[in-house]
Scaffold this motif. Sequence first.
Motif: not given
Length: 193
Positions: A85-111
């Motif tokens: 699904l992530i590949t369909i949207y062309g975002l597979s190269d950005k998932v790791e960056t997005f994942r790393a930002s969860y450690a600090e900003w998870g709730a803010v990102i979701i909101l």
Amino acid sequence: MLKRTYDWFIDAADKPYALWIMAAVSFAESSFFPIPPDVMLLPMSLARPKKAWWFATVCTIASVAGGVVGYAIGALLYDSVGHWLITIYGLSDKVETFRASYAEWGAVIILLKGLTPIPYKLVTITSGFAGYNIWLFILCSIVARGGRFFIVAVLLNQYGDVIRAELEKRLGTWVTIGAIVLVLGFYAAFKLV
């Protein structure tokens, strides 16, 4: 054709199956479906402004439930379905960056992303993949998705007749604006994630 489609959505608001379809779209949009529930929430709330609160409640519940499925895809099936699904949207190269930002900003990102036209399924799948706390994810999803749908409910409940008259007068313009906002949401997802 646009007017006929609009009329169909307005007429469908009174049908017993309309609420179920809106709930299904809201559920699916949070985990894999590209069309947001607004395509049904808006016309149904315009047709029946007094029920806008109920429609927003159903959208919120279905969206959060679909978000839990998206979370499960990320947590349990990322290597197969989630990655696809992530590949369909062309975002597979950005998932790791997005994942790393969860450690600090998870709730803010979701909101923040839950309130925007950015595809929410990206947040749900990545939340599961990142191992974000499921209960905090659900709480943030209720706030974000509820906020998004209840803003629509408040506006349409309060000003539904005025909005409907304006919308029907300039239907093509408003559909074009809606399409642009949706495209910009996908663009933002590709560029900002």
